[in-house]
Scaffold this motif. Structure first.
Motif, PDB file in Angstrom:
ATOM      1  N   ALA A 148      18.425  -6.222  71.211  1.00  0.00           N
ATOM      2  CA  ALA A 148      17.697  -5.293  70.337  1.00  0.00           C
ATOM      3  C   ALA A 148      18.564  -4.079  70.014  1.00  0.00           C
ATOM      4  N   LYS A 149      18.615  -3.713  68.747  1.00  0.00           N
ATOM      5  CA  LYS A 149      19.421  -2.575  68.299  1.00  0.00           C
ATOM      6  C   LYS A 149      18.592  -1.305  68.131  1.00  0.00           C
ATOM      7  N   ASP A 150      17.384  -1.444  67.584  1.00  0.00           N
ATOM      8  CA  ASP A 150      16.581  -0.266  67.255  1.00  0.00           C
ATOM      9  C   ASP A 150      15.324  -0.162  68.106  1.00  0.00           C
ATOM     10  N   ILE A 151      14.610  -1.270  68.269  1.00  0.00           N
ATOM     11  CA  ILE A 151      13.384  -1.260  69.067  1.00  0.00           C
ATOM     12  C   ILE A 151      13.190  -2.624  69.701  1.00  0.00           C
ATOM     13  N   PHE A 152      12.752  -2.627  70.944  1.00  0.00           N
ATOM     14  CA  PHE A 152      12.495  -3.872  71.655  1.00  0.00           C
ATOM     15  C   PHE A 152      10.986  -4.060  71.751  1.00  0.00           C
ATOM     16  N   TYR A 153      10.449  -4.835  70.825  1.00  0.00           N
ATOM     17  CA  TYR A 153       8.998  -5.026  70.733  1.00  0.00           C
ATOM     18  C   TYR A 153       8.644  -6.346  71.407  1.00  0.00           C
ATOM     19  N   LEU A 154       8.000  -6.255  72.558  1.00  0.00           N
ATOM     20  CA  LEU A 154       7.791  -7.428  73.404  1.00  0.00           C
ATOM     21  C   LEU A 154       7.039  -8.583  72.729  1.00  0.00           C
ATOM     22  N   PRO A 155       5.924  -8.352  72.014  1.00  0.00           N
ATOM     23  CA  PRO A 155       5.221  -9.493  71.417  1.00  0.00           C
ATOM     24  C   PRO A 155       6.051 -10.295  70.429  1.00  0.00           C
ATOM     25  N   ALA A 156       7.140  -9.698  69.907  1.00  0.00           N
ATOM     26  CA  ALA A 156       8.001 -10.427  68.974  1.00  0.00           C
ATOM     27  C   ALA A 156       8.636 -11.640  69.644  1.00  0.00           C
ATOM     28  N   MET A 157       8.793 -11.605  70.970  1.00  0.00           N
ATOM     29  CA  MET A 157       9.382 -12.731  71.675  1.00  0.00           C
ATOM     30  C   MET A 157       8.510 -13.975  71.535  1.00  0.00           C
TER      31      MET A 157
END
Length: 227
Positions: free
Chosen positions: A174-183
């Motif tokens: 992740a470069k900008d934001i690590f959004y967990l549900p995206a996984m």
């Protein structure tokens, strides 16, 4: 020889000192029936209350408790990323420390990963929010769904259990934001959901208004459109 840590519970916090003793105690009760080899890692995201003092006192009671103190408030997802690099467990459970994610759901989540999944997301049966907070959440996920051409579920957040190598790998990408549900949508790992009860926030109010929700959805779109 010290046994390897099998399960880590990672929780970001911000000004939740009053609820921390209850939170840690409930986690211990939930985890002790699963494994003898576990840890709790609290990431204090620049709290301005007496969270650090409370954590120090709790460490004298619970030897499995560890903590990280960030000098300034960086944000929930950033705090989680700091913690991901420090957990030692084979599996990591990520959950909020404000009472909305209930520790008694941990054994059920753990049983699902024994079926062969890499990630199990908690799916809230119903949200313990007032009506306008529910509408904000629905609006955020609708915008995210439209911008990413995917189906996002407003009942799913970060609460869940993850194989540590999977979440660490995605966090580092992740470069900008690590959004967990995206996984769940784009990672390619074996995932499933597990129905849980949504708890009531014990302290404070949500930091996400409509504008912040929309900005967050746009940042998530920018981060994950590469998938």
């Amino acid at each position: 020889m010290k046994a390897p840590v099998h399960l880590s519970i990672l929780s970001p916090l911000y000004n939740e000192a009053c609820y921390l003793p209850t939170f840690v105690s409930e986690i211990c009760k939930a985890v002790e029936g699963i494994t003898l080899h576990w840890e709790i890692l609290l990431v204090d995201d620049g709290s301005t209350d007496n969270s650090q003092e409370v954590i120090r006192n709790l460490k004298t009671i619970y030897p499995q408790l560890k903590s990280i103190h960030l000098p300034k408030n960086s944000g929930q997802y950033e705090a989680i990323q700091f913690g991901i690099e420090q957990v030692q467990g084979e599996w990591v459970i990520i959950m909020d420390s404000d009472g909305q994610d209930r520790p008694e759901e941990i054994p059920g989540l753990y049983q699902k990963v024994l079926q062969g999944y890499h990630i199990v997301f908690a799916c809230r049966k119903s949200k313990a929010y007032n009506w306008h907070k529910v509408m904000l959440s629905r609006g955020f996920h609708l915008a995210l769904s439209l911008w990413t051409f995917s189906r996002q579920d407003h009942r799913i957040a970060g609460f869940g259990i993850y194989k540590t190598w999977t979440i660490r790998r995605e966090s580092r990408k992740a470069k900008d934001i690590f959004y967990l549900p995206a996984m769940r949508q784009w990672s390619g790992y074996l995932t499933c959901t597990y129905s849980v009860q949504h708890g009531t926030r014990q302290l404070g109010t949500s930091k996400y208004n409509l504008l912040k929700q929309l900005k967050l959805s746009w940042k998530v779109f920018g981060e994950y459109r590469k998938y």
